[in-house]
Design an enzyme around this catalytic site. Sequence first.
Site: not given
Lengths: 408, 408
Positions: B193, B408, B403
Amino acid sequence: MSTDRSPLALPFPALPAIAGVTPHVARAHYKSWDRCDLTFITLDPGTAVAGVLTQSKCPSPEVEWCRKALVLGQARALVVNAGNSNAFTGNRGRAAVEAIAARIAGRIGCSPSDVFVASTGVIGVPLPIDKAEAGLDAAFAAAPCRWEDAAATIMTTDTFAKGATTQAVVGGRTVNLVGIIKGSGMIAPDMATMLGFIFTDAAVDSAFLQSALAHANNRSFSCITVDGDTSTSDTVLAFATGAAGNAPIVSAEDDGADAFFAALADLCRQLALLVVRDGEGAQKLIEITVEGATSDRSAHRIAMSIANSPLVKTAIAGEDANWGRVVMAVGKAGEPAERDQLAIRFGTTQVARDGLAVEGYDEAPVAAHLKGHEIEIGVELGLGEGRATVWTCDLTHGYISINADYRS
Amino acid sequence: MSTDRSPLALPFPALPAIAGVTPHVARAHYKSWDRCDLTFITLDPGTAVAGVLTQSKCPSPEVEWCRKALVLGQARALVVNAGNSNAFTGNRGRAAVEAIAARIAGRIGCSPSDVFVASTGVIGVPLPIDKAEAGLDAAFAAAPCRWEDAAATIMTTDTFAKGATTQAVVGGRTVNLVGIIKGSGMIAPDMATMLGFIFTDAAVDSAFLQSALAHANNRSFSCITVDGDTSTSDTVLAFATGAAGNAPIVSAEDDGADAFFAALADLCRQLALLVVRDGEGAQKLIEITVEGATSDRSAHRIAMSIANSPLVKTAIAGEDANWGRVVMAVGKAGEPAERDQLAIRFGTTQVARDGLAVEGYDEAPVAAHLKGHEIEIGVELGLGEGRATVWTCDLTHGYISINADYRS
């Protein structure tokens, strides 16, 4: 450069001959390679043609030529050059296209506007007219070839030849449709291009064929993306010889129009998926379905936002059920979406619902699904009846290697 | 995961204190890491605030909170949480933001709406209220910190702390502006972000500050892209304490309004470029200028089409002067462009003009330019007066590794 065959490749299918269509291939030596790179397909008199072309504001002269010729709706020949796209070459590029059309028109006795031309390969280098003419002469002299040979000859950096077929019953007669296509995203040192060619023996009026192709395109070629980049030369042409002898389809109300349209749409979808399967560096084919949008168009935009997101594409490459990246891509699409009504699934497993992770969802089937070669992502927006399905591939080191590690 | 410092990193500059602004940092332990991850900045009474927030349709509760609080135009505190974005967490996420605002409001004696909150990190996990409250208690007890500590504490996967400063003379008084920012594109396992915070001792009415920030944003944060993906949490807030004692700037006609606006715009541009310099996997900073468009807006769209093209970004990574890919990106932008009037330069060398390669252009300076860390691409459309400059970075294996290779 040589590239390994895509792990998503399919074997070339058995394709029927299409009455009135005769393919040939030859060596024009557009590059210093030892392969056929010129495809020449003759079409019997009376063949109708339709096409969809790149929306690029900087199209190749071939695209401009085809756009103009399509207005007349008739075709006698198709030439496809591989190894040189002839794009961004000014007057010399235009002259090359005109020379090709004139030579064929003189040889087979038709108008130059009956000759359709497409080229793919390096840009910025005018297509050499002498090589094109010598290649055409060789093609005139060559025996007809198999569909697979034509499909292989239009390839640039594709890793496998791509073809598909289907049939329809029109006015009591079975008509055949065959398509060949090339494209794999973009390729160093040049952008690649999607070129697709469809042939049918059905008798179809060119205006109806155009309308049917445009509709089929909206559900197929316009629903695929490898990297979101659009070639200056993208071209899909459909040719209908009428040799099947059915009563010509002129409007959607005609006998068999629905069946023909369904067959054409099916063929376009098959061909489009083959391109994604050969996406540069692709290891996984991703099908993204968005439902519950305020309209089909809105669903399509959201689905394409997901399909073009590097974040989503790298997550799938990493076999990671990262639904947060899907949320991000939904949010950035600019289309109506309510965060707290959003539901997301990978395969058949809901991982988020009502704007929250599904607590304690079973990760095992999700992990198993993501390890496969064909991945499904489903998004339910909960707002309306709009829906769309699009296809893309994952974003991998292979893509970077193909596009960055090589110099032009 | 640890990432090497970006090769494009700049050293943290010396930043002045801003009267009326007191930063603190503390450990909230949002993740299992041993670093400060909560920033708490108090603002003296009378501080005006303005903000620009993500346009995502699926924003975080923090973004929704700030959007509401900005209407009142006043601020007493800012809290930034790193390690958990609190996005896509439903009612529990909203409750966490409300709890933080309430605790600070009670402690410093202000309205909860005077407290601004931003969070960045993993999404889909509600921000733990107990950790936030314990972190806040530690921050209350902590001594004020340096700007560099605050800039480091708001980082997630950034590879260097980012700050900038400038000054302006307003009504005979020198006012200071300081900014800190974080962001590097997206980062596994979560989207990253961009959070930016600007502090000035100038006295500025909140409505004018909002207008100035919105204009500055259009030439800075809205002109950068790492990968075209938009976070659910992007936030830039500007706080003006008024401690410099100038006559408050209320409108663009006021004394010093131009100088203040120019300084704010300069600061925003500095901060925006620092984010691109930390783009995931970035090896090169790319400045793209489009001129001769039919409007500034059209120029901006074309420039962003180039900046977001994977094809262009991988070409720059490969140090390849592949102007054909720039043509492709111009063509796909959907904005007015005339192929045969297009000119393209790399650095100061024209490589294409009038829709053609410049014959025999000197490749040596182009190759030397592309080997550097700061690349310029110039496009002249030859249609009108519209112009825009945007910044991006190259697309490398580093981006894919960050990425895709991490789960995750």
